[in-house]
Design a protein around this motif. Sequence first.
Motif, PDB file in Angstrom:
ATOM      1  N   SER A 132       0.814  -1.208   0.000  1.00 64.00           N
ATOM      2  CA  SER A 132       0.000   0.000   0.000  1.00 64.00           C
ATOM      3  C   SER A 132       0.854   1.266   0.000  1.00 64.00           C
ATOM      4  CB  SER A 132      -0.924   0.004   1.221  1.00 64.00           C
ATOM      5  OG  SER A 132      -1.802   1.101   1.161  1.00 64.00           O
ATOM      6  N   THR A 133       0.452   2.238  -0.849  1.00 64.98           N
ATOM      7  CA  THR A 133       1.081   3.556  -0.889  1.00 64.98           C
ATOM      8  C   THR A 133      -0.029   4.607  -0.972  1.00 64.98           C
ATOM      9  OG1 THR A 133       1.211   3.788  -3.296  1.00 64.98           O
ATOM     10  CG2 THR A 133       2.988   2.563  -2.224  1.00 64.98           C
ATOM     11  N   ASP A 134       0.389   5.863  -1.007  1.00 62.05           N
ATOM     12  CA  ASP A 134      -0.596   6.941  -1.138  1.00 62.05           C
ATOM     13  C   ASP A 134      -1.264   6.918  -2.501  1.00 62.05           C
ATOM     14  OD1 ASP A 134      -0.011   7.776   1.400  1.00 62.05           O
ATOM     15  OD2 ASP A 134       1.424   9.312   0.759  1.00 62.05           O
ATOM     16  N   GLU A 135      -0.600   6.314  -3.503  1.00 64.95           N
ATOM     17  CA  GLU A 135      -1.151   6.203  -4.853  1.00 64.95           C
ATOM     18  C   GLU A 135      -1.224   4.739  -5.253  1.00 64.95           C
ATOM     19  OE1 GLU A 135      -0.429   9.763  -7.787  1.00 64.95           O
ATOM     20  OE2 GLU A 135       1.496   9.034  -7.062  1.00 64.95           O
ATOM     21  N   GLY A 136      -2.273   4.072  -4.863  1.00 60.19           N
ATOM     22  CA  GLY A 136      -2.456   2.688  -5.258  1.00 60.19           C
ATOM     23  C   GLY A 136      -1.534   1.742  -4.531  1.00 60.19           C
ATOM     24  N   LEU A 137      -0.907   0.856  -5.306  1.00 59.75           N
ATOM     25  CA  LEU A 137      -0.065  -0.193  -4.735  1.00 59.75           C
ATOM     26  C   LEU A 137       1.326  -0.171  -5.368  1.00 59.75           C
ATOM     27  CD1 LEU A 137      -2.614  -3.176  -4.847  1.00 59.75           C
ATOM     28  CD2 LEU A 137      -2.056  -1.752  -2.860  1.00 59.75           C
ATOM     29  N   LEU A 138       2.317  -0.546  -4.576  1.00 60.19           N
ATOM     30  CA  LEU A 138       3.661  -0.743  -5.112  1.00 60.19           C
ATOM     31  C   LEU A 138       3.642  -1.875  -6.136  1.00 60.19           C
ATOM     32  CD1 LEU A 138       5.626  -0.604  -1.746  1.00 60.19           C
ATOM     33  CD2 LEU A 138       5.688   1.156  -3.546  1.00 60.19           C
TER      34      LEU A 138
END
Length: 635
Positions: free
Chosen positions: A480-486
């Motif tokens: 999880s990241t601030d923009e979707g997924l790694l």
Amino acid sequence: MIITKEKICDFEFSSRREWLVTNGIGGYAASSIINLNTRKYHGLLVASMSESGRNVVLSKLNESLVINDKPYTITTNQCTGFTEEGYKYQESFRRSLLPEFTYKINDVIVNKKIAMKYGENKVVVLYTIMPGNNDVFFRIQPLVNFRDFHSTRNCYSLDYSVRENAVNVRLNSHWDMLHMKTSDGEFEKYDRTFYKNMYYFLEDERGLEAYEDHFMPGAFVVKVPKNSEYEFEFVATVDNDKNFLSITDATSAIRAENVRYEKICKIADANTLVEKNLAISADNFVVKRGARKTIIAGYPWFGDWGRDTFIAFEGILLKTNRYKEAKEVILSFIDYINKGLIPNLIDENGGSAYNTVDASLWYIDAIYKYYKYTNDIDLIQKVFPKMNEIIESYKTGTEYGIKMDPEDCLITAGSPETQLTWMDAKVGDYIPTSRYGKAVEINALWYNALKIMEEISNDVGETFDGCISQKVRESFGKFSTDEGLLDTVDPVRNDIRPNQIFAVGLEYSPLDEEKALDVIDVVTERLYTKKGLKTLDSNNVEYISHYEGGVYNRDSAYHQGTIWPWLLHFYYNAVRKYKDSSITHVEHIEKMLLDDCIGSICEIYDAEEPRKARGAFAQAWSVAMAFIEAKNEKY
């Protein structure tokens, strides 16, 4: 589908649109819609031969007429410094069930239909000539070669024999024979004659050898009766029989193929023109290899790929209601499972390579979908041990460093020297899209497979530990990241790629609704196009806008921005689950059916406008996506 004269005369357009017919055993006939061979893979008879794989045997027929003593050609070829421009007489290309070409010279009309005989290396051509009140002679010159379809070859003189309007050409020392025959006329023998320096501009654009010579044994010539509608048949086939063909059966073979296609459309419940084209296109990929059925990954150059087979499986076989063949494909791969791995590639001669981390997980997904469509519990009971073998192999570790990390229960795979995911381009020792470690879609597939096993184990009376899937769900937060997924963890790669959509678009998702919506938004804003999903965000410094140039340039761009249509199925699955259950894609699919191979969907597109069709001109998982989406249309 009809391409009219205006588009035919636009050489840039018509030379880049193709047609394809197949024979159900891996062989095919293909060219551009003006019958200009633009690829080394084009041929009127590309035969699937047991010992040598697929071979170009008959490149094409050069066709010409003499009308009231004046010669005309309806052939289009490119050679060094010279182009035959027969396409200027072409009125249309039509693809309803089979490809059909119409030419007009003054008031003389020539119509041509092409088909292959299903289950045989045989191509048939039916000409209907309307000469009016003119003296017309019609001539066809076969251009013969015999080579692996991946190569080019300056064909030398071949031994051949003639009996009236039948010709046998000996192709090799094993007495493989090309048999050709027409329904009328005579054959004029040539003396050691060749068509020199045929040029394939698409191969030139791809940085590959683009010239070759073909052998011309002679010409079939027929005088056309005046004021009639005259039918003239040509047949070519390959076998090791030394006898001449005794009959031509073009009319009956075309009739049989039309009936077979109509039956395929009926079985698939294909009602609209889009659905019918896609059902017929789907059939092209279903082939028999020896005693087993499989799915060819794409035409013209792809063979039998495990990953592609099971990604395409639902759209090619289940959505088209071909359950018997679907079952055959599932069972046919059982014998190939090795240490829990489904092969990445099964080559023309039956050998296999296993450098894939996801094919086995797609196999489990395909079995589950088959079960949902058919309720065939007997098959599930039969294959459940193999499914469990795959899970256990991934848990304990198998080839290529594929194993479950016992700390977080995520799957890790590969090394800096390997390419095991679907983004698998490699140029020499260079891997443009390195994704070793814990890849996001592999772990989405892993979670999906574990949940499938939990569900169906109850149905077959087996036990399966559900604790692992719970741990995978908890560990998925690492992506999880601030923009979707790694894109990967261990090592971390934060490139914005479409692989994250699988964590939402598969049957079972390890994400909560809030994160699923975030992934959909990121993919929509950064990667979505009407043709497919980009493979890399355009803001990335490694983004490549166009798939073009030689092998190095193309493979470097393959997953660095290039658009892939098949990903749209999982994108729309995700959108329908969490945002808009009524969303459809049919309008765009209809346009895509005209982008390259008429009636089919290509492999890839350039990332940026004008977004030209690239790669294989007909791709199984692209067609699978399109048929599923077409059937999801709300009428």
